[in-house]
Design a protein around this motif. Structure first.
Motif, mmCIF file in Angstrom:
data_model
loop_
_atom_site.group_PDB
_atom_site.id
_atom_site.type_symbol
_atom_site.label_atom_id
_atom_site.label_comp_id
_atom_site.label_asym_id
_atom_site.label_seq_id
_atom_site.Cartn_x
_atom_site.Cartn_y
_atom_site.Cartn_z
ATOM 1 N N SER A 244 31.858 64.046 35.059
ATOM 2 C CA SER A 244 30.563 64.502 35.581
ATOM 3 C C SER A 244 29.443 64.142 34.606
ATOM 4 C CB SER A 244 30.586 66.015 35.825
ATOM 5 O OG SER A 244 29.479 66.432 36.583
ATOM 6 N N SER A 245 29.593 63.012 33.926
ATOM 7 C CA SER A 245 28.643 62.601 32.894
ATOM 8 C C SER A 245 27.550 61.707 33.468
ATOM 9 C CB SER A 245 29.392 61.839 31.793
ATOM 10 O OG SER A 245 29.915 60.623 32.309
ATOM 11 N N ASN A 246 26.557 61.439 32.633
ATOM 12 C CA ASN A 246 25.500 60.507 33.035
ATOM 13 C C ASN A 246 26.050 59.109 33.270
ATOM 14 O OD1 ASN A 246 23.366 62.354 32.936
ATOM 15 N ND2 ASN A 246 23.116 62.086 30.728
ATOM 16 N N ASN A 247 27.181 58.830 32.639
ATOM 17 C CA ASN A 247 27.777 57.499 32.748
ATOM 18 C C ASN A 247 28.185 57.177 34.189
ATOM 19 O OD1 ASN A 247 28.582 55.127 31.279
ATOM 20 N ND2 ASN A 247 30.700 55.702 31.672
ATOM 21 N N ILE A 248 28.658 58.206 34.903
ATOM 22 C CA ILE A 248 29.095 57.967 36.284
ATOM 23 C C ILE A 248 27.930 58.031 37.261
ATOM 24 C CG2 ILE A 248 29.684 60.389 36.789
ATOM 25 C CD1 ILE A 248 32.101 59.365 38.360
ATOM 26 N N GLY A 249 26.958 58.900 37.004
ATOM 27 C CA GLY A 249 25.799 59.009 37.883
ATOM 28 C C GLY A 249 26.104 59.750 39.177
ATOM 29 N N GLN A 250 25.039 60.160 39.859
ATOM 30 C CA GLN A 250 25.175 60.988 41.053
ATOM 31 C C GLN A 250 25.905 60.258 42.187
ATOM 32 O OE1 GLN A 250 23.810 64.444 41.803
ATOM 33 N NE2 GLN A 250 25.495 63.999 43.197
ATOM 34 N N ARG A 251 25.579 58.982 42.410
ATOM 35 C CA ARG A 251 26.155 58.263 43.555
ATOM 36 C C ARG A 251 27.661 58.115 43.397
ATOM 37 N NH1 ARG A 251 25.284 51.922 45.155
ATOM 38 N NH2 ARG A 251 26.139 52.005 47.263
ATOM 39 N N ARG A 252 28.102 57.636 42.225
ATOM 40 C CA ARG A 252 29.535 57.452 42.017
ATOM 41 C C ARG A 252 30.257 58.797 41.871
ATOM 42 N NH1 ARG A 252 29.708 52.830 37.427
ATOM 43 N NH2 ARG A 252 27.964 54.098 36.672
ATOM 44 N N PHE A 253 29.527 59.818 41.430
ATOM 45 C CA PHE A 253 30.106 61.161 41.392
ATOM 46 C C PHE A 253 30.496 61.616 42.794
ATOM 47 C CE2 PHE A 253 29.614 65.809 41.611
ATOM 48 C CZ PHE A 253 30.517 66.199 40.630
ATOM 49 N N ASN A 254 29.645 61.322 43.777
ATOM 50 C CA ASN A 254 29.961 61.680 45.162
ATOM 51 C C ASN A 254 31.172 60.892 45.676
ATOM 52 O OD1 ASN A 254 27.838 63.487 45.275
ATOM 53 N ND2 ASN A 254 26.384 61.988 46.101
ATOM 54 N N LEU A 255 31.285 59.619 45.289
ATOM 55 C CA LEU A 255 32.460 58.836 45.660
ATOM 56 C C LEU A 255 33.721 59.407 45.006
ATOM 57 C CD1 LEU A 255 30.957 55.230 45.336
ATOM 58 C CD2 LEU A 255 31.531 56.431 47.458
ATOM 59 N N GLN A 256 33.579 59.893 43.775
ATOM 60 C CA GLN A 256 34.694 60.529 43.088
ATOM 61 C C GLN A 256 35.151 61.781 43.834
ATOM 62 O OE1 GLN A 256 35.533 61.806 38.470
ATOM 63 N NE2 GLN A 256 33.669 62.573 39.399
ATOM 64 N N LYS A 257 34.201 62.573 44.310
ATOM 65 C CA LYS A 257 34.550 63.773 45.090
ATOM 66 C C LYS A 257 35.320 63.396 46.361
ATOM 67 C CE LYS A 257 30.569 65.947 45.586
ATOM 68 N NZ LYS A 257 29.667 67.059 45.957
ATOM 69 N N ASN A 258 34.905 62.339 47.028
ATOM 70 C CA ASN A 258 35.617 61.897 48.230
ATOM 71 C C ASN A 258 37.057 61.498 47.898
ATOM 72 O OD1 ASN A 258 33.307 62.275 49.736
ATOM 73 N ND2 ASN A 258 32.652 60.134 49.593
ATOM 74 N N VAL A 373 38.543 54.286 36.325
ATOM 75 C CA VAL A 373 37.840 53.570 37.386
ATOM 76 C C VAL A 373 36.698 52.785 36.746
ATOM 77 C CG1 VAL A 373 36.677 53.751 39.610
ATOM 78 C CG2 VAL A 373 38.412 55.442 38.973
ATOM 79 N N ALA A 374 36.597 51.523 37.104
ATOM 80 C CA ALA A 374 35.562 50.647 36.531
ATOM 81 C C ALA A 374 35.676 50.621 35.012
ATOM 82 C CB ALA A 374 34.166 51.107 36.962
ATOM 83 N N LYS A 375 36.795 50.114 34.533
ATOM 84 C CA LYS A 375 37.031 50.057 33.086
ATOM 85 C C LYS A 375 35.964 49.199 32.414
ATOM 86 C CE LYS A 375 40.209 46.101 33.070
ATOM 87 N NZ LYS A 375 41.543 45.629 32.658
ATOM 88 N N PRO A 376 35.796 49.352 31.094
ATOM 89 C CA PRO A 376 34.733 48.614 30.392
ATOM 90 C C PRO A 376 34.868 47.100 30.569
ATOM 91 C CG PRO A 376 35.699 50.291 28.969
ATOM 92 C CD PRO A 376 36.544 50.238 30.193
ATOM 93 N N ALA A 377 33.738 46.469 30.812
ATOM 94 C CA ALA A 377 33.713 45.010 30.885
ATOM 95 C C ALA A 377 33.840 44.439 29.474
ATOM 96 C CB ALA A 377 32.414 44.546 31.542
ATOM 97 N N PRO A 378 34.248 43.175 29.343
ATOM 98 C CA PRO A 378 34.412 42.591 28.003
ATOM 99 C C PRO A 378 33.180 42.742 27.119
ATOM 100 C CG PRO A 378 35.361 41.137 29.658
ATOM 101 C CD PRO A 378 34.678 42.243 30.401
ATOM 102 N N GLU A 379 31.988 42.582 27.721
ATOM 103 C CA GLU A 379 30.767 42.694 26.914
ATOM 104 C C GLU A 379 30.451 44.140 26.518
ATOM 105 O OE1 GLU A 379 29.596 42.460 31.319
ATOM 106 O OE2 GLU A 379 30.988 41.462 29.942
ATOM 107 N N GLU A 380 31.137 45.130 27.155
ATOM 108 C CA GLU A 380 30.915 46.536 26.824
ATOM 109 C C GLU A 380 31.911 47.077 25.803
ATOM 110 O OE1 GLU A 380 29.174 48.326 31.020
ATOM 111 O OE2 GLU A 380 31.341 48.023 30.844
ATOM 112 N N LEU A 381 32.959 46.323 25.503
ATOM 113 C CA LEU A 381 34.016 46.825 24.626
ATOM 114 C C LEU A 381 33.497 47.200 23.249
ATOM 115 C CD1 LEU A 381 36.999 44.470 25.565
ATOM 116 C CD2 LEU A 381 36.755 46.905 26.053
ATOM 117 N N GLY A 382 32.440 46.544 22.808
ATOM 118 C CA GLY A 382 31.869 46.862 21.496
ATOM 119 C C GLY A 382 31.343 48.280 21.418
ATOM 120 N N MET A 383 31.007 48.884 22.555
ATOM 121 C CA MET A 383 30.489 50.258 22.573
ATOM 122 C C MET A 383 31.599 51.306 22.661
ATOM 123 S SD MET A 383 27.151 49.857 25.056
ATOM 124 C CE MET A 383 27.986 48.924 26.349
#
Length: 641
Positions: A244-258, A373-383
């Motif tokens: 339920s973090s900012n990372n997922i956001g409201q829209r994907r949070f609703n998809l998670q609930k479904n 779900v939506a694992k980190p992309a290669p360019e995001e692995l540094g974070m």
């Protein structure tokens, strides 16, 4: 100062003073005393009448007309706001639907009346709290209400019910409050949501206004109530940890609930099926509902639909720790002997460390699944702080407990395969402790040399072993065979699905009396008692007091080997008679009493003989062997699994 001292001091002052109650500010007492005094006003009719008799109508008129008046005390202000009608109704002992205002410092021990509805102020997150679910009476009632999730940080109404004292109050982190552990306290309390709306306090008048009673919501009965017992092949306790973090956001949070709703529908929750509870991961974990809050599908679907997005960091480690510490306790609806499963959903990567929390979960017998779900992309692995967070979080790094989904828009096709994993009893490796995963057979010597009295001592000895294990239809099982020259199946491994029934059946066994043919009894037990399960889970405890008239070595070796053939039983179909199944290896512990020869005991026992052979000269000393045998079973189970 305790509450009784405060009241005594006030009554002495009241009896010696002719001044009106509005001069109470001249009465020099600590603020905490005023708080305790108010609680006694609520619960003591005598004190209430003294207050009312001293608060005359002429003094009220004087204060209203603008004449010279004394400073108004905090007690007077609260009495005016709350209203005399409320106080009288409480004093007469009727159960009030009106919330009485208290402070964050008010403790459970300060309340004299049971079942009070209290109005908590905001910002009680720093209050001292001891326990989880059931709280020690020295805890702040409002702090406990926040910790339990009954009220939020902004305060609100909560009902407090008293309970007897207990041992081992467990500390836990919930809703921003870290409660402390306590070894023992003399009294306890629980907090729950207030049934009715609290009293509205008017700032412009001197009396409170009692609203009309809130219309009680009536739950609609399920149309298919007879069909909602649940999936009996998936009797798991499942905690879902959502992102339920900012990372997922409201829209994907609703998809998670479904996705969670579809998963719950596929699981088929019910009283005799899986139970599902939910925790949200954000800055701090938030328990939304416990395992037993919703055991009907429609109710659970509605609760999932009503989940609110929180925002904040992805502190998944904190959420796993919170769930492992508090969620599966019996106070919170956890069922003894039922596998514990935690499904952690994460969008991207966590903000905190998961390793310590996951270690606690494993040690607590919880099977942690990570659904990324939506694992980190290669360019995001540094974070990503820890690129191996998935491997470290799960029950076992064997691929079974890790589930990857590419996008929240493609989750539907993953519902069924994930459900199958969650309901796969054999795959839940972290649930499999020696206490909840073994089959134990008791082979009991009923020969004439034992005698009725000693036979009862043997049964008590075996009952002590049985009580050490979590016996249930999805946990450990016990069965018993008695032998002389003949054999008698007293009860099978599947006959009793709870501990009390199994122990009771053990104690009710009738003494046979006769000769001693231990070898034939081992062969009979191998063929008739043990079902086919994985290796390392079947244990046979043989108790005998004398020498066998037949060979014991060959039947014991056959039982211990995987390839021993199970002969067909009578009364089965013709097809069954054409089949022979290999039974799993059985680990044998031999227990000799009195005249039992050591050679026979060692011949029956599994290797190493020294750790599987036990002897007692007296029947009365058998109870001393209980912890040694339990420890031996757990040792063998751990080594083989």
């Amino acid at each position: 100062m305790d509450s009784s001292s405060c009241v005594d001091l006030f009554l002495r002052w009241l009896s010696c003073s002719n001044r009106p109650l509005v001069n109470l500010t001249d009465f020099s007492v600590p603020c905490v005393c005023l708080d305790l005094l108010l609680v006694h006003v609520i619960t003591s009719p005598t004190l209430l009448l003294l207050l009312l008799s001293d608060f005359s109508s002429s003094e009220l008129s004087q204060s209203v007309s603008g004449a010279e008046m004394s400073p108004v005390s905090p007690v007077t202000v609260l009495l005016r706001l709350t209203g005399f009608v409320l106080l009288i109704s409480l004093a007469l002992g009727s159960e009030s639907s009106v919330a009485f205002p208290v402070t964050c410092a008010t403790r459970g021990a300060d309340l004299r009346q049971d079942g009070l509805v209290l109005l908590c102020p905001p910002d009680c997150s720093q209050a001292k709290v001891f326990g989880s679910g059931t709280y020690a009476a020295i805890s702040s009632v409002c702090g406990a209400a926040v910790h339990r999730g009954v009220v939020g940080p902004s305060g609100g109404a909560a009902r407090v019910d008293k309970l007897p004292g207990r041992h081992n109050y467990m500390g836990s982190y919930a809703h921003g409050i870290q409660s402390q552990a306590l070894a023992r306290w003399s009294s306890s309390f629980i907090v729950s949501k207030a049934v009715h709306d609290p009293l509205e306090l008017s700032s412009g008048t001197g009396t409170g206004t009692t609203p009309l009673p809130a219309k009680k919501q009536v739950k609609k009965s399920s149309v298919k109530k007879a069909l909602t017992g649940g999936n009996k092949d998936c009797q798991m306790d499942i905690a879902v940890v959502t992102d339920s973090s900012n990372n997922i956001g409201q829209r994907r949070f609703n998809l998670q609930k479904n996705f969670i709703a579809k998963l719950a529908a596929m699981l088929r929750v019910g009283p005799t099926g899986p139970h599902v509870g939910l925790v949200q991961a954000s800055d701090a974990p938030r328990t939304e509902f416990l395992l037993t809050n919703y055991t009907q599908p429609k109710e659970l679907m509605f609760a999932i639909k009503e989940l609110a997005f929180l925002g904040g960091d992805t502190n998944t480690g904190k959420a796993i720790m919170h769930t492992a510490e508090t969620f599966f306790t019996q106070d919170n609806g956890g069922r003894r002997g039922h596998p514990r499963v935690m499904v952690v959903l994460i969008d991207g990567w966590p903000s905190d460390d998961l390793e310590q929390a996951a270690m606690l979960a494993r040690e607590s017998g919880i099977n942690v699944f990570m659904v990324s779900v939506a694992k980190p992309a290669p360019e995001e692995l540094g974070m990503v702080q820890d690129k191996d967070f998935m491997k470290k979080a799960v029950c076992r790094d064997n691929g079974f407990f890790t589930y990857l989904i590419s996008s929240w828009f493609s989750t539907t096709k993953h519902v069924k395969p994930l459900t199958q994993r969650l309901c796969s009893l054999d795959g839940l490796l972290c649930s499999k402790t020696c206490y909840n995963s073994v089959n134990i057979g008791f082979l009991i010597d009923g020969s004439s040399s034992v005698g009725e009295g000693n036979f009862r001592l043997v049964l008590e000895f075996l009952a002590g072993i049985a009580r050490s294990f979590d016996i249930s239809d999805v946990g450990s099982r016990i069965g018993a065979v008695q032998f002389t020259y003949d054999q008698r199946l007293e009860f099978s491994l599947s006959e009793h699905s709870d501990k009390e029934a199994a122990v009771s059946a053990l104690r009710r066994i009738h003494y046979m009396s006769g000769g001693t043919a231990t070898g034939q009894a081992i062969l009979y037990t191998t063929q008739n008692l043990f079902r086919r399960t994985g290796p390392g889970r079947n244990f046979l405890i043989v108790v005998t007091d004398g020498q066998s008239y037949d060979d014991v070595r060959s039947p014991a070796l056959a039982a211990q080997k995987q390839g021993a053939l199970q002969t067909p039983r009578r009364h089965h179909s013709a097809l069954d008679h054409t089949l022979c199944f290999p039974t799993p290896g059985i680990t044998i512990f031999s227990v000799g009493v009195a005249w039992a020869p050591l050679d026979d005991l060692r011949a029956m026992a599994s290797e190493p003989k020294e750790s599987h052979t036990f002897f007692s000269r007296e029947f009365t000393s058998l109870s001393e062997l209980v912890p040694l045998l339990v420890r031996g079973i757990c040792r063998d189970f751990t080594e083989n699994n």
